[in-house]
Write an enzyme that holds these catalytic residues in place. Structure first.
Site, short mmCIF file in Angstrom:
data_model
loop_
_atom_site.label_atom_id
_atom_site.label_comp_id
_atom_site.label_asym_id
_atom_site.label_seq_id
_atom_site.Cartn_x
_atom_site.Cartn_y
_atom_site.Cartn_z
CB CYS A 88 -14.16 1.30 0.60
SG CYS A 88 -13.65 3.03 0.68
CG HIS B 13 -8.48 0.08 -2.53
ND1 HIS B 13 -7.73 -1.05 -2.19
CD2 HIS B 13 -9.06 0.52 -1.38
CE1 HIS B 13 -7.88 -1.26 -0.90
NE2 HIS B 13 -8.66 -0.34 -0.37
NE ARG C 239 -3.83 0.67 2.04
CZ ARG C 239 -5.02 0.78 2.62
NH1 ARG C 239 -5.18 1.54 3.69
NH2 ARG C 239 -6.06 0.13 2.13
N1 CP Z 1 -11.14 -0.04 2.86
C1 CP Z 1 -9.86 -0.10 3.23
O1 CP Z 1 -8.94 -0.34 2.42
O2 CP Z 1 -9.67 0.08 4.56
P1 CP Z 1 -8.28 0.31 5.30
O3 CP Z 1 -7.74 1.64 4.85
O4 CP Z 1 -8.62 0.27 6.76
O5 CP Z 1 -7.33 -0.79 4.91
N1 NVA Z 2 -10.09 6.71 -1.13
C1 NVA Z 2 -9.66 6.34 0.20
C2 NVA Z 2 -9.85 4.88 0.41
C3 NVA Z 2 -9.44 4.37 1.76
C4 NVA Z 2 -9.62 2.89 1.89
C5 NVA Z 2 -8.20 6.71 0.38
O1 NVA Z 2 -7.40 6.52 -0.55
O2 NVA Z 2 -7.86 7.22 1.46
#
Ligand code: CP
Ligand code: NVA
Length: 312
Positions: free
Chosen positions: A271, A135, A108
């Protein structure tokens, strides 16, 4: 279990066909059933997944770590700040070093190019656990949740995404288009999803029987939809834009009045993490129509399927 995806990366859904995505989801449902029934499914006995995090995470970290454990393997949490990568060790050296120890790498980070570079140099599968652009693991769980809550993934499934044309929107667009769903994306002027992804998703939708429509009117957009999805207005790393964005995004808030304009009983998806009072109200996220925690749970099942199919 099909092993056709063994050794593949998941950098985005761009390189995955609708059929491949469907096969991951089908295995996800089987693994969900096995886990609930206490049936063994230790397909990754003795395997290790390195999990590199440059941004915060609750669901992604937990679902990958626990998922590996349930598959008989283990997930190693690696914060970039604690790795030499955080002190400037090149991504390509990190990729080749980790590949000597582990069987897969989840990352990530901010820049999609960093994930692509990691994958170019790694000799084990690389999974994108969120970048500023995509994502894909979230989209797998999202599609699994639409299937579970509304039925077969087909053109009669009408989904609306409200808000920012961000990473979550991009992956949802690709996933829905490849599986032949109808997706509307309602965004404020100036916050549309990236044009190249819109174009690609539209091409996919044309051949799958689905449809992707971009709109600016949230009330028009939710009409007739059985799934109403939203995400934060300010993604991780964009905190300086927060105040500016709030002004533009206010009409897109998923509140009771807007939800009432969708299909009766429409399911609410997010999400997570959610910012109550911004993109969604507390009343809506806590309502009976909200499936956000089932959706979060499906991260576990969809990713266990993905890991089982990608890792040797
Ligand atoms: N939805 C999601 O990716 O959550 P986190 O940022 O908690 O991993
Ligand atoms: N769009 C958000 C998603 C988090 C899971 C971000 O990138 O922060």
């Amino acid at each position: 279990m099909t092993r056709e995806l063994v050794g593949r990366n998941l950098l985005s859904l761009v390189d995955y066909s609708g059929e491949e995505i469907r096969s991951i989801l089908e295995l996800g449902f089987k693994l969900k059933h096995k886990q609930k029934e206490g049936q063994p499914h230790n397909f990754l006995e003795g395997r290790t997944l390195a999990m590199i995090f440059q941004k915060s995470s609750t669901r992604t970290r937990l679902s990958f770590e626990v998922g590996m454990e349930q598959l008989g393997g283990r997930g190693l949490f690696l914060s970039v700040g604690d790795l030499q990568m955080g002190r400037g060790e090149p991504v390509k050296d990190t990729a080749r070093t980790l590949s000597r120890y582990v069987d897969g790498i989840m990352i990530r980070t901010f820049d999609q190019e960093e994930v692509e570079e990691l994958a170019r140099y790694a000799s084990v599968p690389v999974i994108n656990g969120l970048t500023d652009r995509f994502h894909p693991c979230q989209a797998l769980a999202d599609l699994m949740s639409v299937w579970e809550k509304c039925g077969e993934l087909a053109p009669e499934r009408k989904v609306v995404y409200l808000g920012d044309g961000n990473n979550v929107a991009h992956s949802l667009m690709l996933g829905c288009s490849k599986l032949g769903l109808q997706l509307r994306v309602a965004h404020p002027p100036g916050y549309a999803p990236d044009g190249d992804i819109v174009e690609l998703a539209r091409r996919e939708a044309r051949s799958s029987g689905g449809e992707l429509v971009l709109m600016e009117d949230p009330e028009q957009a939710v009409k007739g939809c059985e799934v109403v999805y939203t995400d934060v207005w300010t993604s991780m790393g964009q905190e300086s834009e927060k105040e500016e964005k709030r002004k533009h995004f206010a009409p897109y808030q998923l509140n009771r009045a807007l939800l009432d304009k969708a299909e009766p009983g429409a399911v609410v998806m997010h999400c997570l993490p959610a910012h109550r009072g911004e993109e969604i109200t507390d009343q809506v996220i806590e309502s009976e129509q909200s499936v956000v925690f089932d959706q979060a749970e499906n991260r576990l099942h969809a990713q266990k399927a993905l890991l089982s199919m990608l890792i040797k």
